[in-house]
Design a protein around this motif. Sequence first.
Motif, PDB file in Angstrom:
ATOM      1  N   ASN A 162     -19.471  14.908 -23.060  1.00  0.00           N
ATOM      2  CA  ASN A 162     -18.696  14.171 -23.901  1.00  0.00           C
ATOM      3  C   ASN A 162     -19.412  12.594 -24.038  1.00  0.00           C
ATOM      4  O   ASN A 162     -18.804  11.720 -24.422  1.00  0.00           O
ATOM      5  CB  ASN A 162     -17.492  13.822 -22.896  1.00  0.00           C
ATOM      6  CG  ASN A 162     -16.576  15.030 -22.838  1.00  0.00           C
ATOM      7  OD1 ASN A 162     -16.457  15.790 -23.830  1.00  0.00           O
ATOM      8  ND2 ASN A 162     -16.168  15.191 -21.592  1.00  0.00           N
ATOM      9  N   LYS A 192      -4.906   8.444 -23.884  1.00  0.00           N
ATOM     10  CA  LYS A 192      -5.679   9.206 -23.076  1.00  0.00           C
ATOM     11  C   LYS A 192      -6.263  10.467 -23.904  1.00  0.00           C
ATOM     12  O   LYS A 192      -5.416  11.357 -24.297  1.00  0.00           O
ATOM     13  CB  LYS A 192      -4.890   9.596 -22.031  1.00  0.00           C
ATOM     14  CG  LYS A 192      -5.785  10.550 -20.965  1.00  0.00           C
ATOM     15  CD  LYS A 192      -5.024  10.864 -19.828  1.00  0.00           C
ATOM     16  CE  LYS A 192      -5.797  11.798 -18.750  1.00  0.00           C
ATOM     17  NZ  LYS A 192      -6.556  12.864 -19.622  1.00  0.00           N
ATOM     18  N   LYS A 202      -9.918  13.199 -24.388  1.00  0.00           N
ATOM     19  CA  LYS A 202     -11.228  13.359 -23.588  1.00  0.00           C
ATOM     20  C   LYS A 202     -12.416  12.787 -24.333  1.00  0.00           C
ATOM     21  O   LYS A 202     -13.300  12.080 -23.715  1.00  0.00           O
ATOM     22  CB  LYS A 202     -11.504  14.865 -23.674  1.00  0.00           C
ATOM     23  CG  LYS A 202     -12.592  15.344 -22.916  1.00  0.00           C
ATOM     24  CD  LYS A 202     -13.105  16.781 -22.849  1.00  0.00           C
ATOM     25  CE  LYS A 202     -12.835  17.799 -24.397  1.00  0.00           C
ATOM     26  NZ  LYS A 202     -13.336  19.026 -24.111  1.00  0.00           N
ATOM     27  N   SER A 211     -13.952   9.506 -23.000  1.00  0.00           N
ATOM     28  CA  SER A 211     -15.068   9.310 -22.114  1.00  0.00           C
ATOM     29  C   SER A 211     -16.331   8.631 -22.546  1.00  0.00           C
ATOM     30  O   SER A 211     -17.258   8.161 -21.992  1.00  0.00           O
ATOM     31  CB  SER A 211     -15.266  10.509 -21.542  1.00  0.00           C
ATOM     32  OG  SER A 211     -13.976  11.164 -21.021  1.00  0.00           O
ATOM     33  N   CYS A 212     -16.511   8.649 -23.736  1.00  0.00           N
ATOM     34  CA  CYS A 212     -17.866   8.068 -24.502  1.00  0.00           C
ATOM     35  C   CYS A 212     -17.249   6.611 -24.742  1.00  0.00           C
ATOM     36  O   CYS A 212     -16.590   6.471 -25.643  1.00  0.00           O
ATOM     37  CB  CYS A 212     -18.093   8.990 -25.986  1.00  0.00           C
ATOM     38  SG  CYS A 212     -19.266   8.170 -26.786  1.00  0.00           S
ATOM     39  N   GLY A 268     -10.162   8.601 -20.414  1.00  0.00           N
ATOM     40  CA  GLY A 268     -10.989   9.867 -21.052  1.00  0.00           C
ATOM     41  C   GLY A 268     -10.652  11.141 -20.357  1.00  0.00           C
ATOM     42  O   GLY A 268      -9.459  11.295 -19.783  1.00  0.00           O
ATOM     43  N   ALA A 269     -11.608  11.910 -20.075  1.00  0.00           N
ATOM     44  CA  ALA A 269     -11.117  13.165 -19.561  1.00  0.00           C
ATOM     45  C   ALA A 269     -10.848  13.188 -18.018  1.00  0.00           C
ATOM     46  O   ALA A 269     -11.025  12.215 -17.336  1.00  0.00           O
ATOM     47  CB  ALA A 269     -12.374  14.199 -19.549  1.00  0.00           C
ATOM     48  N   SER A 270      -9.997  14.183 -17.665  1.00  0.00           N
ATOM     49  CA  SER A 270      -9.452  14.385 -16.341  1.00  0.00           C
ATOM     50  C   SER A 270      -9.158  15.681 -16.133  1.00  0.00           C
ATOM     51  O   SER A 270      -9.201  16.733 -17.098  1.00  0.00           O
ATOM     52  CB  SER A 270      -8.346  13.328 -16.154  1.00  0.00           C
ATOM     53  OG  SER A 270      -7.465  13.957 -16.862  1.00  0.00           O
TER      54      SER A 270
END
Length: 722
Positions: free
Chosen positions: A256, A570, A572, A575-576, A601-603
């Motif tokens: 990511n 929210k 993914k 995340s960057c 970001g991601a979870s």
Amino acid sequence: MATIQDVLTAALAHHQAGRLNEAAAGYRAVLDAVPNHADAAHLLGVAHLQAGQPAEAERWIRAAIQSNRRAPDYHDNLGSALKAQGRLDEAVTAHRQAIRLRPDFAQALYNLGNALDALGRREEAVTAYRQAAARRPGYAKARFNLGNALTALGRRDEADQAFRAAIADDPSFVEAHANRGSLLLSLGKAVESNAASARALALRPDHPTALTNRAAAFLAAGDAAAADGAARRAARACPDLADARLRLGEALHRANRLAEAGDAYSIALALAPDLAEALANLAVVRQTQGLLDDAERGDRRALILRPDLAEVRSNLAYLQLFQPGVTLAGVLAAHRAWDDAHGAPLRAGWPKPTGKRKTPANGAEPPLTVGILSGDFRRHPAGQFAIRAVEALPAHGIRLFLYANQTEADDLTARFRAVAERWTPVAALSDAELAERIRADRPDVLIDLAGHNARGRPGVFARKPAPIQVAWSGYMATTGMAAMDGLIADRHHVPDGAEVHYRERVLRMPDAFIAYDPPDGAPDVTPPPCLSGAPVTFGYFNILTKLNPEVLRAWAAILAQLPDSRLLMKTKALSCPITAALWRDRLTKAGIDVNRVTMIGASTNLEHMGWCASVDVALDPFPFSGSTTTLETLWMGVPVVTLPGETFSSRHSLAFLEVAGVEGCVATDEAAYVDLAVGWATDPTRLAALRNSLRARMAAGPLCDGDRLAGSLAEALKKLAS
């Protein structure tokens, strides 16, 4: 005076020393004296094979076989010469003949495995490699190739055992260490992968695969500095610097780290401007970052360089679904362009129709055999949409053959496998090989759960391996393919009159075209956060690709009417950090105060649903609506305000809201979208009432009723196949 045997012995000495020209001259001298000398003809053929002249090698080895048909070595080396010419089926026949003559011939079994693997017949190749290793203790090459074949088949634990056995046979086998490092990385074992790659590098410090594996392993461990150092060493070590950067970009993309992946692909292109794969990968990064125009330009440039890249043309068609102003006619044209380029050339190979299914003499309706091809028999939107109906299909007279285009497995995979009469892993098969496999199984109907999405296999369906082919659940548009006979939909997604813009016959289900399978362990429903005195929070949970200036304009208007409100984004890609910064800049330019925006970001999936519960009202993007995100948000009791258009992909939230019985969320234009969002946000009593009732209504209603959907689906498929 030298005898024939003396000349042959001298030629053999030259051969063993690598002096191929001198060896060949000696063998020819023997043949001049004894034209039918089988060993000399065979060895001359081997010398030509080693010199890279397989056609000449074949000529002399066949001459040897004419003189002596019982020599196993002759047939084995003939197979190698044929393989070198790309005549793989003939090579397999030659190697099998060698094995018939000498059943314990380990080298011939190994060579047979290589030919079978090149044909894509990897299960047979695995058997051959295992037999070769069993017949020759310490045969590291056979165990190494066994590991490679098992890896391609997705049998990764067995592959690891094979690589470890090869290393036990030959601890200095650098490629075995490197390939094991790649395998362990794919298993998520970054520490072990790093150790395997380190052992490869101790043997060969400039090994590019091992260096690239270490970069990816360091990334997985969160050590960016070490990853960058390893990647730079890989680039220096690899003669093809562009390829090293391409692989680094792929590793960064998986982590990511989108902006860094884009930089790696850009460097690859600077080094090799005609590297179409780098252009295509960079386009996917830009698409994921929400930069649609950049993504489309990249795809078009890649296709100029490589018009045969079917996946890139699939992605180009898919991108049209996100563009503001998209129409059904435009979507159909974009998808027909894929079929014109990649499907039309395959139509001449379609099997002739075999007629209708035969009914037994007793008049009983025969079971319908339905194959389903997917890379998402797992916790993925397509899997979650299909599993409940698929589990119920056998009770409605359906035999299921499932073709799994994946190597991962989870709890949903186990449920799919349990209901399948036949489960076939197919990720390692080419489109042509998979089409032949399906054709041999003879399903009455073949269902596609991916279309032009990732892990889709449109090249299989374009070959028409089943008499009836149907698209369902995994792709949100027409496939555009003449080979597809039906598309599973509902009246919400494809209203009356819209059928003319679909290449397939539209099969409408009575409610929604899917049955949602909520995850076990989802958080309990809680009161709206605004009831506790917190500012009203709007939520966005879709990919960045779905955002555009029109959506941002609507958001700005909503937030302007409620100055104390907040926005949670929210997804993914956030995340960057660089991608998040890009979107903060875009929000600012759209008139949105980024101090009112939280980006996540991601979870994990369950953590994601907890975030859904943390907002009061969800904002759907347009023209590409949410699907899984809408269902997850509704499951947490949160209303989703949507603005549907005419395309299938714009109408997901409309369909789910209608079937779930949620009123007051569907807008007719942008102004109404703003009004509905503000209306919900300023009515906490209505928000609380929805939270209190929605999950129970969804669970008890048709939106989660797999058996009801399965009955309608089975009836539609039987009618289509009759």
